[in-house]
Design a protein around this motif. Structure first.
Motif, PDB file in Angstrom:
ATOM      1  N   VAL A  53     -50.203 -21.438 -53.955  1.00 22.34           N
ATOM      2  CA  VAL A  53     -49.842 -20.673 -54.920  1.00 22.34           C
ATOM      3  C   VAL A  53     -49.521 -19.095 -53.885  1.00 22.34           C
ATOM      4  N   TRP A  54     -49.637 -19.602 -52.760  1.00 19.98           N
ATOM      5  CA  TRP A  54     -48.575 -18.124 -51.273  1.00 19.98           C
ATOM      6  C   TRP A  54     -47.159 -17.842 -51.716  1.00 19.98           C
ATOM      7  N   TYR A  55     -46.489 -18.590 -52.694  1.00 16.84           N
ATOM      8  CA  TYR A  55     -45.636 -17.988 -53.036  1.00 16.84           C
ATOM      9  C   TYR A  55     -45.620 -17.997 -54.409  1.00 16.84           C
ATOM     10  N   SER A  56     -46.707 -17.772 -55.557  1.00 15.25           N
ATOM     11  CA  SER A  56     -45.860 -17.102 -56.690  1.00 15.25           C
ATOM     12  C   SER A  56     -46.742 -16.147 -56.816  1.00 15.25           C
ATOM     13  N   LYS A  57     -47.689 -15.860 -55.155  1.00 14.44           N
ATOM     14  CA  LYS A  57     -47.921 -14.203 -55.356  1.00 14.44           C
ATOM     15  C   LYS A  57     -47.489 -13.323 -54.823  1.00 14.44           C
ATOM     16  N   ALA A  58     -45.874 -13.909 -53.608  1.00 16.13           N
ATOM     17  CA  ALA A  58     -45.228 -13.429 -52.831  1.00 16.13           C
ATOM     18  C   ALA A  58     -44.425 -12.777 -53.858  1.00 16.13           C
TER      19      ALA A  58
ATOM     20  N   ASP B  98     -35.904   6.349 -38.068  1.00  9.49           N
ATOM     21  CA  ASP B  98     -36.960   6.554 -37.713  1.00  9.49           C
ATOM     22  C   ASP B  98     -38.175   7.693 -38.516  1.00  9.49           C
ATOM     23  N   SER B  99     -37.809   7.044 -39.293  1.00  9.94           N
ATOM     24  CA  SER B  99     -38.721   8.526 -40.880  1.00  9.94           C
ATOM     25  C   SER B  99     -39.840   7.215 -40.619  1.00  9.94           C
ATOM     26  N   VAL B 100     -39.456   5.748 -40.984  1.00 13.96           N
ATOM     27  CA  VAL B 100     -41.244   4.457 -41.105  1.00 13.96           C
ATOM     28  C   VAL B 100     -41.613   4.204 -40.228  1.00 13.96           C
ATOM     29  N   LYS B 101     -42.910   3.694 -40.775  1.00 13.47           N
ATOM     30  CA  LYS B 101     -43.368   3.171 -39.377  1.00 13.47           C
ATOM     31  C   LYS B 101     -43.139   1.882 -39.245  1.00 13.47           C
ATOM     32  N   CYS B 102     -43.554   0.688 -38.848  1.00 13.26           N
ATOM     33  CA  CYS B 102     -43.549  -0.594 -38.971  1.00 13.26           C
ATOM     34  C   CYS B 102     -44.244  -1.327 -38.512  1.00 13.26           C
ATOM     35  N   CYS B 103     -45.338  -2.281 -38.249  1.00  8.85           N
ATOM     36  CA  CYS B 103     -45.790  -2.508 -37.846  1.00  8.85           C
ATOM     37  C   CYS B 103     -45.635  -3.827 -37.371  1.00  8.85           C
ATOM     38  N   THR B 104     -44.013  -3.785 -36.374  1.00  2.27           N
ATOM     39  CA  THR B 104     -42.813  -4.128 -36.482  1.00  2.27           C
ATOM     40  C   THR B 104     -41.937  -3.859 -34.941  1.00  2.27           C
TER      41      THR B 104
ATOM     42  N   PRO C 151     -34.250  -8.061 -56.001  1.00  2.00           N
ATOM     43  CA  PRO C 151     -35.160  -8.876 -55.615  1.00  2.00           C
ATOM     44  C   PRO C 151     -35.157  -9.643 -54.534  1.00  2.00           C
ATOM     45  N   TYR C 152     -33.711  -9.851 -54.368  1.00  2.00           N
ATOM     46  CA  TYR C 152     -33.175 -11.139 -53.146  1.00  2.00           C
ATOM     47  C   TYR C 152     -33.461  -9.529 -52.073  1.00  2.00           C
ATOM     48  N   LYS C 153     -32.744  -8.266 -52.496  1.00  2.00           N
ATOM     49  CA  LYS C 153     -32.912  -7.687 -51.361  1.00  2.00           C
ATOM     50  C   LYS C 153     -34.062  -6.938 -50.740  1.00  2.00           C
ATOM     51  N   VAL C 154     -35.567  -7.040 -51.748  1.00  2.00           N
ATOM     52  CA  VAL C 154     -36.637  -6.866 -51.279  1.00  2.00           C
ATOM     53  C   VAL C 154     -37.369  -7.692 -50.559  1.00  2.00           C
ATOM     54  N   ALA C 155     -37.299  -9.529 -50.946  1.00  2.00           N
ATOM     55  CA  ALA C 155     -37.363 -10.303 -49.788  1.00  2.00           C
ATOM     56  C   ALA C 155     -36.189 -10.150 -48.330  1.00  2.00           C
ATOM     57  N   GLY C 156     -35.902 -10.149 -48.131  1.00  2.00           N
ATOM     58  CA  GLY C 156     -34.930  -9.416 -47.107  1.00  2.00           C
ATOM     59  C   GLY C 156     -35.713  -9.087 -46.420  1.00  2.00           C
ATOM     60  N   VAL C 157     -35.846  -7.791 -46.605  1.00  2.00           N
ATOM     61  CA  VAL C 157     -36.618  -6.815 -46.163  1.00  2.00           C
ATOM     62  C   VAL C 157     -37.882  -7.061 -45.438  1.00  2.00           C
ATOM     63  N   LEU C 158     -38.922  -8.296 -46.678  1.00  2.00           N
ATOM     64  CA  LEU C 158     -39.788  -8.022 -46.601  1.00  2.00           C
ATOM     65  C   LEU C 158     -39.700  -9.303 -45.058  1.00  2.00           C
ATOM     66  N   SER C 159     -38.621 -10.188 -44.961  1.00  2.00           N
ATOM     67  CA  SER C 159     -38.561 -11.074 -43.937  1.00  2.00           C
ATOM     68  C   SER C 159     -38.677 -10.880 -42.599  1.00  2.00           C
TER      69      SER C 159
ATOM     70  N   LYS D  65     -48.998  -8.639 -39.677  1.00  2.00           N
ATOM     71  CA  LYS D  65     -50.092  -9.549 -40.976  1.00  2.00           C
ATOM     72  C   LYS D  65     -49.116  -9.354 -42.261  1.00  2.00           C
ATOM     73  N   TRP D  66     -49.272 -10.402 -42.899  1.00  2.00           N
ATOM     74  CA  TRP D  66     -49.182 -10.117 -44.605  1.00  2.00           C
ATOM     75  C   TRP D  66     -49.333  -8.714 -45.597  1.00  2.00           C
ATOM     76  N   GLU D  67     -50.070  -8.098 -44.843  1.00  2.00           N
ATOM     77  CA  GLU D  67     -50.534  -7.129 -45.985  1.00  2.00           C
ATOM     78  C   GLU D  67     -50.400  -6.106 -45.397  1.00  2.00           C
ATOM     79  N   ARG D  68     -49.495  -6.038 -44.176  1.00  2.00           N
ATOM     80  CA  ARG D  68     -49.257  -4.536 -43.927  1.00  2.00           C
ATOM     81  C   ARG D  68     -47.540  -5.140 -43.808  1.00  2.00           C
ATOM     82  N   ASN D  69     -47.606  -6.295 -43.930  1.00  2.00           N
ATOM     83  CA  ASN D  69     -46.108  -6.406 -44.748  1.00  2.00           C
ATOM     84  C   ASN D  69     -44.929  -5.346 -45.260  1.00  2.00           C
ATOM     85  N   LYS D  70     -46.449  -5.973 -46.239  1.00  2.00           N
ATOM     86  CA  LYS D  70     -46.372  -5.275 -47.888  1.00  2.00           C
ATOM     87  C   LYS D  70     -46.005  -4.360 -47.992  1.00  2.00           C
ATOM     88  N   ILE D  71     -46.846  -3.562 -47.178  1.00  2.00           N
ATOM     89  CA  ILE D  71     -47.075  -2.067 -46.880  1.00  2.00           C
ATOM     90  C   ILE D  71     -45.561  -1.496 -46.165  1.00  2.00           C
TER      91      ILE D  71
END
Length: 201
Positions: free
Chosen positions: A33-38, A90-96, A53-61, A68-74
């Motif tokens: 179910v993990w990938y279907s939800k992603a 610099d206008s966006v804070k990311c946990c990576t 969608p390919y670009k969104v997924a590229g950004v996620l990756s 963490k996945w939940e923070r990754n989505k945010i």
């Protein structure tokens, strides 16, 4: 330390097969179910911003390392929003790491190609963005599973590989998935759940 270059395709196949067979019912269910939800999240986000969608997924990756996945989505949502509104990195804070955030913006700006030079990012984008069953997101856990069988316990291994070795892992994993009548990303996710649980990490 064991590396992909130290082993054969047959040994990789056998090791991954052991992890699939070692999976319990809960790990199989979670992996399936993990990938279907992603994929659902990726499509919803792509529709919201009117981008592929390919670009969104590229950004996620790109934003996923040590995130963490939940923070990754945010973070991915915020990066897409900032890009479309003309905001700076610099206008966006990311946990990576900043290098990963820079890569995410570059993906949205078509400044980087995800193919040969970024096989894991490309594979994840194909899995989550385009539902490709024959691309494998081989992260450090999948590489570990290629090199260590369940009965060997926690073992020090390489956690990355060259693009050429990545293609080896991908081809072997897809072959194994077909043998078990699974999509490639389902097999990878089941193995991921199983080795993380087994190693208690």
């Amino acid at each position: 330390m064991i590396k992909i270059t130290d082993t054969t395709d047959r040994k990789i196949f056998n090791s991954l097969d052991r992890w699939l067979q070692h999976a319990n019912r809960g790990q199989v269910k979670a992996g399936k179910v993990w990938y279907s939800k992603a994929q659902e999240y990726c499509k919803e986000t792509a529709d919201f911003f009117g981008i592929e969608p390919y670009k969104v997924a590229g950004v996620l990756s790109a934003l996923s390392p040590n995130n963490k996945w939940e923070r990754n989505k945010i973070d991915a949502f915020n990066v897409c929003k900032a890009h479309l509104e003309g905001g700076s990195m610099d206008s966006v804070k990311c946990c990576t790491y900043n290098a990963n955030k820079r890569k995410a913006f570059a993906i949205l700006k078509d400044q980087v190609s995800l193919g040969e030079k970024s096989p894991k990012t490309h594979a994840f984008a194909m899995n989550v963005g385009l539902l490709s069953p024959d691309h494998i997101t081989a992260d450090k856990w999948h590489i570990r599973a290629c090199l260590v069988r369940p009965e060997q316990g926690v073992t020090e291994t390489a956690e990355s590989c060259t693009a050429a070795q990545y293609r080896r892992i991908e081809a072997v994993t897809v072959k194994l998935a077909h043998c078990h009548e699974l999509k490639g990303y389902e097999a990878q996710a089941i193995i991921w759940c199983t080795i993380k649980d087994t190693w208690n990490r």
